[in-house]
Design an enzyme around this catalytic site. Structure first.
Site, PDB file in Angstrom:
ATOM      1  N   GLU A 173       0.819  -1.229   0.000  1.00  0.00           N
ATOM      2  CA  GLU A 173       0.000   0.000   0.000  1.00  0.00           C
ATOM      3  C   GLU A 173       0.846   1.269   0.000  1.00  0.00           C
ATOM      4  OE1 GLU A 173      -3.013  -0.168   3.097  1.00  0.00           O
ATOM      5  OE2 GLU A 173      -4.133  -1.691   2.013  1.00  0.00           O
ATOM      6  N   GLU A 292      -5.693  -8.120  -0.505  1.00  0.00           N
ATOM      7  CA  GLU A 292      -6.390  -7.812   0.748  1.00  0.00           C
ATOM      8  C   GLU A 292      -7.836  -7.500   0.394  1.00  0.00           C
ATOM      9  OE1 GLU A 292      -4.796  -5.062   3.663  1.00  0.00           O
ATOM     10  OE2 GLU A 292      -2.747  -5.550   3.060  1.00  0.00           O
TER      11      GLU A 292
END
Ligand code: AHR
Length: 503
Positions: A173, A292
């Site tokens: 991320e 995710e």
């Protein structure tokens, strides 16, 4: 009662069911590793301290691949802290979750656990506070047989054979301002490209995943993928996507339609990746690792890390308790992932144990399945062979977040050698049952093998250690097949698996 139909045709194949769609994620976060996977005092613990009851549940869940060790945690992680004799391993501050990381579990223990649980390990490198050299060192430690400084360290630490890890995430991320070492798309794209190039000099056949967006709502979504893929296109295989959903302000109808966003997310990343491909006149395609995804009530108190001088080991964090509506959404997100099997080549339910997880544990005590366990386990068990496109004709209702949404969503899989056609379907209406007719084309006449439905008129109940089975998938007696098709009634807010075979 609403009326709906789903038509599937044996010839309309999207692509193979990929086992890696049923991946999960273990982060050094809260009680996922410590007292989740690892609990040396537990009656079922093995010589490494791993809980046998949890390994059994992971196997039952049908997980294929597990991403490790983060997550936000990886962006400050020094992997060398977690190898070698335990008494010499340092405790460190974990900035991502304001915790203390004791480093009792590291890469060698995780790989041993993965072998025991029958899952493929997937590794993330730290591109937040660290860079190319540390990623190369970790790769050498894991995958080189011996005869070099790091590979001989692994052998000295008891792992004679290389860990043989194929899938690697280039950071986590990196588009998020919360990420330690957050970067612009240009900064990250360059670093990821150079890291990937160097890692391939050690092992050309790695499967490398570059960070995409941490949500479709990110202001940089789209442009991030374009820039990062322009830098990395020739040296990576997959781009990641992350998405979490929850019911907001009691708006159940929108929440049940969360897969609309996942569909849009996937379609947008595919379009961007293919635009970069066209601009570069490349032939190879980049695929997605949706590494995710889940339901996560991110604003609840249990998602807030400790503050101030308190840096606990394994605090209670992100321990969401899931009801049937949450499980229906998990089932519908799996439908979306399967529907995109031509481009989504891996996915990880985040996370596996205790932290927004299908499996819960008490330290030293009981373990149990959350409601979300069931649609995942049943889809992992019964989706096989090829994914078939499902043409859906269903009444549409309005939702605040996603506009008009069909009440039914579905996907089918077909395993030709065993002759099994399986329909996965959700009823997203909050109040109305649906009379669904399945029209299977190109099949001989079919009989119902099993129909299981997950629903709960009081869809607020959760499983607990004291009451682990308040809601379970139950046989759906309405399923019946004849020459005109297969009929089944789907209760409101429900997820169903319908298994059919040649009569
Ligand atoms: O899964 C919980 C967190 O969600 C992960 O650490 C991070 O990658 C994401 O924001």
């Amino acid at each position: 009662m609403l009326l709906a139909s789903v038509t599937v045709d044996r010839a309309f194949v999207v692509g193979p069911v990929r086992r890696r769609t049923f991946g999960s994620f273990v982060e050094h976060l809260g009680r996922c590793v410590y007292t989740g996977l690892h609990d040396p005092g537990h009656p079922t613990a093995d010589a490494d301290g791993f809980r046998g009851d949890v390994v059994e549940l992971v196997r039952e869940l049908g997980v294929s691949i597990v991403r490790y060790p983060g997550g936000n945690f990886v962006s400050g992680y020094r992997w060398e802290d977690g190898i070698g004799p335990r008494p010499q391993r340092p405790a460190r501050l974990d900035l991502a979750w304001h915790s203390t990381e004791p480093n009792t579990v590291g890469v060698d223990e995780f790989v041993r656990w993965a072998r025991k649980a029958g899952v493929e390990p997937m590794m993330a490198v730290n591109l937040g506070t660290r860079g190319i050299q540390e990623a190369l060192d970790l790769l050498e430690y894991c995958n080189i047989r011996g005869g070099t400084a790091w590979s001989d360290r692994r052998r000295a630490n008891g792992a004679e054979e290389p860990h043989g890890i194929r899938m690697w995430c280039l950071g986590n991320e990196m588009d998020g301002p919360w990420q330690t070492g957050h970067k612009t798309a240009h900064e990250y794209g360059r670093l990821a490209a150079e890291t990937a190039r160097a890692m391939r000099q050690i092992q050309p056949d790695l499967e490398l995943i570059v960070c995409g967006s941490s949500g479709s709502g990110m202001p940089t979504f789209g442009e991030w993928e374009r820039v990062v893929l322009s830098e990395t296109y020739d040296v990576v295989d997959l781009v990641s996507a992350h998405a979490y959903y929850c019911e907001e302000d009691g708006d159940l109808a929108s929440f049940l339609a969360s897969a609309v966003d996942m569909d849009h997310f996937i379609d947008s990343v595919v379009a961007t990746a293919d635009a970069v491909r066209a601009a570069r006149k490349a032939t190879r395609r980049i695929h997605l690792s949706f590494d995710e995804w889940n339901v996560w009530y991110v604003d609840r108190a249990e998602s807030r890390p400790p503050t101030g001088d308190d840096w606990p080991v394994a605090p209670v964090l992100l321990e969401d308790r899931y009801n049937v509506a949450d499980a229906v959404v998990v089932g519908s997100l799996l439908i979306s992932l399967l529907r995109h099997t031509d481009r989504v080549h891996a996915a990880s339910l985040a996370q596996l144990v205790n932290v927004i997880a299908p499996i819960m544990t008490e330290p030293g005590g009981r373990s149990w399945r959350q409601t979300t366990f069931h649609p995942f386990a049943l889809t992992a068990r019964h989706a096989a062979g090829e994914v078939l496109r499902a043409a859906i004709d269903a009444p549409v209702h309005d939702t605040t977040r996603f506009g008009p949404v069909p009440a039914v969503d579905a996907v089918a899989t077909y395993e030709p050698s065993a002759g099994g056609l399986v329909l996965f379907a959700v009823n997203r209406s909050v109040s109305e049952p649906v009379a669904l007719t399945l029209h299977p084309r190109g099949f001989r006449s079919l009989r119902v093998v099993e129909a299981l439905t997950l629903s709960d008129p009081d869809h607020t109940r959760s499983a607990t250690a004291d009451d682990p089975t308040p809601v379970l998938p139950h046989p759906n007696p309405s399923a019946a097949a004849d020459d005109d098709g297969v009929r089944i009634t789907l209760p409101p807010v429900s997820w169903t698996v319908l298994r059919l075979q040649a009569a």
